[in-house]
Design a protein around this motif. Sequence first.
Motif, PDB file in Angstrom:
ATOM      1  N   GLU A   4     -82.357  99.604  -7.888  1.00  0.00           N
ATOM      2  CA  GLU A   4     -82.080  98.373  -8.620  1.00  0.00           C
ATOM      3  C   GLU A   4     -83.368  98.009  -9.345  1.00  0.00           C
ATOM      4  N   PRO A   5     -83.304  97.700 -10.634  1.00  0.00           N
ATOM      5  CA  PRO A   5     -84.512  97.392 -11.404  1.00  0.00           C
ATOM      6  C   PRO A   5     -85.410  96.320 -10.788  1.00  0.00           C
ATOM      7  N   ARG A   6     -84.842  95.423  -9.978  1.00  0.00           N
ATOM      8  CA  ARG A   6     -85.679  94.379  -9.379  1.00  0.00           C
ATOM      9  C   ARG A   6     -86.679  94.958  -8.369  1.00  0.00           C
ATOM     10  N   GLN A   7     -86.445  96.207  -7.914  1.00  0.00           N
ATOM     11  CA  GLN A   7     -87.389  96.864  -7.018  1.00  0.00           C
ATOM     12  C   GLN A   7     -88.766  97.019  -7.673  1.00  0.00           C
ATOM     13  N   ILE A   8     -88.786  97.117  -8.978  1.00  0.00           N
ATOM     14  CA  ILE A   8     -90.028  97.334  -9.711  1.00  0.00           C
ATOM     15  C   ILE A   8     -91.037  96.227  -9.437  1.00  0.00           C
ATOM     16  N   SER A   9     -90.562  95.008  -9.206  1.00  0.00           N
ATOM     17  CA  SER A   9     -91.479  93.883  -8.983  1.00  0.00           C
ATOM     18  C   SER A   9     -92.323  94.067  -7.719  1.00  0.00           C
ATOM     19  N   ARG A  10     -91.875  94.897  -6.789  1.00  0.00           N
ATOM     20  CA  ARG A  10     -92.620  95.113  -5.541  1.00  0.00           C
ATOM     21  C   ARG A  10     -93.581  96.288  -5.617  1.00  0.00           C
ATOM     22  N   SER A  34     -94.324  99.373 -15.868  1.00  0.00           N
ATOM     23  CA  SER A  34     -92.939  99.409 -16.300  1.00  0.00           C
ATOM     24  C   SER A  34     -92.908  98.892 -17.744  1.00  0.00           C
ATOM     25  N   ASP A  37     -87.668  98.928 -19.909  1.00  0.00           N
ATOM     26  CA  ASP A  37     -86.664  99.465 -18.977  1.00  0.00           C
ATOM     27  C   ASP A  37     -86.928 100.918 -18.575  1.00  0.00           C
TER      28      ASP A  37
END
Length: 111
Positions: A4-10, A34, A37
């Motif tokens: 899920e793209p929100r994983q990138i924030s971690r 990142s 996208d």
Amino acid sequence: MFFEPRQISRIKEGDSLMVIASNSKKYYLIYSESVNDSIQGLFWKFENQTFEFPSSRRIAFSEIEELRVRKFNLGTTLGVGIGVPVMSLVIYWGVIVHQAVSDLEDYLDDN
């Protein structure tokens, strides 16, 4: 576990990633950033082939099936990096001392 793209924030710059693409190929990289996208990083391994000269590349979020993050741990890295050689020396010298004691016992038994 699916990406899920929100994983990138971690993810932090320098984290080691394994990316499983939608075509089931595995990419290994050191994360940089990142952008538009996609994730960008230093790709150092593909499937079982390690690159002699890692290269900076991107992979689009839409191509990512799964993303695994391996955080860098200084304690573990130093522990393994120092512990293995030290333990090797301890074992080596243990064998040498054991052999010397054994030889001395044989010598004293013969005399």
